[in-house]
Design a protein around this motif. Sequence first.
Motif, PDB file in Angstrom:
ATOM      1  N   ILE A 169       0.835  -1.209   0.000  1.00  0.00           N
ATOM      2  CA  ILE A 169       0.000   0.000   0.000  1.00  0.00           C
ATOM      3  C   ILE A 169       0.870   1.260   0.000  1.00  0.00           C
ATOM      4  N   HIS A 170       1.923   1.208   0.797  1.00  0.00           N
ATOM      5  CA  HIS A 170       2.775   2.394   0.960  1.00  0.00           C
ATOM      6  C   HIS A 170       3.492   2.740  -0.350  1.00  0.00           C
ATOM      7  N   TYR A 171       4.016   1.720  -1.034  1.00  0.00           N
ATOM      8  CA  TYR A 171       4.752   1.959  -2.286  1.00  0.00           C
ATOM      9  C   TYR A 171       3.790   2.122  -3.480  1.00  0.00           C
TER      10      TYR A 171
ATOM     11  N   GLY B  61       5.328  13.232   9.480  1.00  0.00           N
ATOM     12  CA  GLY B  61       6.662  13.745   9.171  1.00  0.00           C
ATOM     13  C   GLY B  61       7.697  12.649   9.068  1.00  0.00           C
ATOM     14  N   TRP B  62       8.941  13.052   9.250  1.00  0.00           N
ATOM     15  CA  TRP B  62      10.097  12.178   9.013  1.00  0.00           C
ATOM     16  C   TRP B  62      11.146  12.392  10.093  1.00  0.00           C
ATOM     17  N   ALA B  63      11.858  11.315  10.441  1.00  0.00           N
ATOM     18  CA  ALA B  63      13.027  11.435  11.316  1.00  0.00           C
ATOM     19  C   ALA B  63      14.265  11.070  10.494  1.00  0.00           C
TER      20      ALA B  63
ATOM     21  N   ASN C 109      11.480  11.653  -0.564  1.00  0.00           N
ATOM     22  CA  ASN C 109      11.555  11.086   0.785  1.00  0.00           C
ATOM     23  C   ASN C 109      11.275   9.589   0.787  1.00  0.00           C
ATOM     24  N   HIS C 110      10.253   9.164   0.035  1.00  0.00           N
ATOM     25  CA  HIS C 110       9.899   7.746   0.039  1.00  0.00           C
ATOM     26  C   HIS C 110      10.961   6.894  -0.645  1.00  0.00           C
ATOM     27  N   THR C 111      11.514   7.377  -1.746  1.00  0.00           N
ATOM     28  CA  THR C 111      12.598   6.624  -2.399  1.00  0.00           C
ATOM     29  C   THR C 111      13.766   6.463  -1.429  1.00  0.00           C
TER      30      THR C 111
HETATM   31 MN   MN3 Z   1       4.903   7.483   3.695  1.00  0.00          MN
END
Ligand code: MN3
Length: 206
Positions: free
Chosen positions: A32-34, A132-134, A84-86
């Motif tokens: 689902i995420h990709y 967000g992101w860490a 970010n996802h890559t």
């Molecule tokens: Mn995501």
Amino acid sequence: MKFMQNIKLTLPELPYSLDALAPYISAQTVDIHYNKHHQTYLNNLNNLLQNHTLNGKKLDDIIMLSYDNSNDVAIFNNAAQVWNHTFYWNSMKKGSGTPVGKLQDKIKSDFGNYEAFKEEFTKVALSQFGSGWAWLVFDPSTEKLKITKTGNANLPMISGQQALITIDVWEHAYYIDYQNRRIEYLKNLLDNLINWEFANQNFLAI
Ligand code: MN3
């Protein structure tokens, strides 16, 4: 009338099979995420770039040029989320253990030891309120490694920092597998899924 050639960006292939991160991240989550989230950011971006002056530029340039431009907020958000996802997919690999190479020494000198590093990463990632992101970044202004967090689509290149690894802390990254337990997702990821080879390559490339 001006004719422009519209160039479409493509999604890099996932660097492993959908079930490669299980049991820590399930095949369903990765699927689902990709195939849905990541792909949708890319589709949105390609639509937004149609007949736009940023069409045909490299993804990094699209991000830097759309940042802080009130006309291009949607382009920035979708372009940064594609990046970010890559980067996130590449930040993970099952069974890669502890830091390697020059980065291992740098983690020791900047954090004391690996346990202290993990503690700091978890603390910062938990304190990101909402989506967000860490990140583990190298900050050229201090020449030190640093754990940072960014909200929504934001990312370290905007502040001139070099990203080494990232963890997605949007709920869609862990909700199916961990529901609200972000801390368990972080622990499993930090203990079992960090791709230290990738992190070290990013560090050596600075
Ligand atoms: Mn995501």
